[in-house]
Enzyme design. Structure first.
Site, PDB file in Angstrom:
ATOM      1  N   ASP A 129      -0.395  -3.465  12.072  1.00  0.00           N
ATOM      2  CA  ASP A 129       0.073  -3.993  10.827  1.00  0.00           C
ATOM      3  C   ASP A 129       0.399  -5.594  10.957  1.00  0.00           C
ATOM      4  O   ASP A 129       1.167  -5.906  11.652  1.00  0.00           O
ATOM      5  CB  ASP A 129       1.371  -3.125  10.429  1.00  0.00           C
ATOM      6  N   ASP A 144       3.893  -6.945   9.656  1.00  0.00           N
ATOM      7  CA  ASP A 144       5.050  -6.598  10.586  1.00  0.00           C
ATOM      8  C   ASP A 144       4.732  -7.465  11.992  1.00  0.00           C
ATOM      9  O   ASP A 144       5.838  -7.910  12.226  1.00  0.00           O
ATOM     10  CB  ASP A 144       4.875  -4.985  10.814  1.00  0.00           C
ATOM     11  N   ARG A 171       0.808  -1.262   0.002  1.00  0.00           N
ATOM     12  CA  ARG A 171       0.070  -0.099  -0.060  1.00  0.00           C
ATOM     13  C   ARG A 171       0.872   1.156  -0.042  1.00  0.00           C
ATOM     14  O   ARG A 171       1.928   1.187   0.956  1.00  0.00           O
ATOM     15  CB  ARG A 171      -0.758  -0.055   1.227  1.00  0.00           C
ATOM     16  N   THR A 193      -1.001   7.768  -1.008  1.00  0.00           N
ATOM     17  CA  THR A 193      -2.233   7.475  -1.702  1.00  0.00           C
ATOM     18  C   THR A 193      -3.134   6.508  -1.302  1.00  0.00           C
ATOM     19  O   THR A 193      -4.192   6.567  -1.800  1.00  0.00           O
ATOM     20  CB  THR A 193      -1.938   7.263  -3.060  1.00  0.00           C
TER      21      THR A 193
END
Length: 212
Positions: free
Chosen positions: A203, A206, A104, A108
């Site tokens: 996340d 991660d 990602r 944006t």
């Protein structure tokens, strides 16, 4: 509109609480994510067709049920989706595994594809696309766009499976691919200004791989 289901089995909800905790170690996070994937496999395969087969038990011949030859594939969205694959594979070990890599863009929030590799007959298979998080829906939509347009997989043969979803992601995915079933272990409150799910679990990539 296809099926949307929150899998609220007590074991799944208990294990999801474990990995939501910010103090959960990488080892435990990885193991429990795998376990949730295994438990969710029961629900996402509930509608697989059965057929009769004649076998012989130690006592007698009998007609019993087996899964009717539907070929299956699991497609994790890299890299976080890898954390759910082994658990699902434990339940359906004959399934083939494809991979699609997305990241990602932090500015944006658009999904950028960097890798795709699928079984040659992916268009003939029932496909389970897995990714722990359904946040904005951009990565999921991009992955499904690839499968349906470039690889000719019918929407009706795709199921999207995640651990935690935001309402925004569900809405976006349903609008883009209305015939794709969606299963999640939790429907959370919303997205924050950075596109992360609240309360979420951080996340997932991660935390699975210990990279942050």
């Amino acid at each position: 509109m296809a099926k949307f289901e929150v899998v609220n089995h007590p074991l799944i909800q208990h294990k999801l609480t474990i990995i939501r905790d910010k103090d959960c170690s990488t080892k435990v996070f990885r193991e429990v994510t795998n376990e949730i994937g295994m438990l969710m496999a029961y629900e996402i395969t509930r509608d697989l067709p059965l057929e009769d087969i004649e076998i012989e038990t130690p006592i007698m011949k009998t007609t019993q049920k087996q899964i009717a030859g539907k070929k299956l594939a699991i497609v994790p969205i890299l890299r976080a989706g890898l954390g759910m694959v082994d658990g699902i594979m434990d339940m359906i070990p004959a399934a083939r595994v494809g991979h699609i890599g997305m990241y990602r863009d932090p500015d944006t929030l658009e999904a950028i594809e960097y890798f795709a590799k699928f079984p040659q007959d992916i268009h003939e298979r029932r496909v389970f696309v897995v990714d722990p998080m359904l946040a904005t829906g951009v990565s999921a939509i991009t992955a499904l766009n690839q499968l349906t347009t470039k690889y000719n997989v019918k929407e009706e043969n795709i199921t999207f499976v995640c651990l935690v979803a935001a309402p925004e992601g569900i809405k976006a995915l349903q609008e883009a691919h209305p015939n794709v079933d969606i299963y999640t272990a939790a429907l959370d409150e919303k997205l924050n200004e950075h596109g992360y799910i609240i309360p979420g679990l951080g996340d997932a990539g991660d935390r699975i791989f210990g990279t942050k």
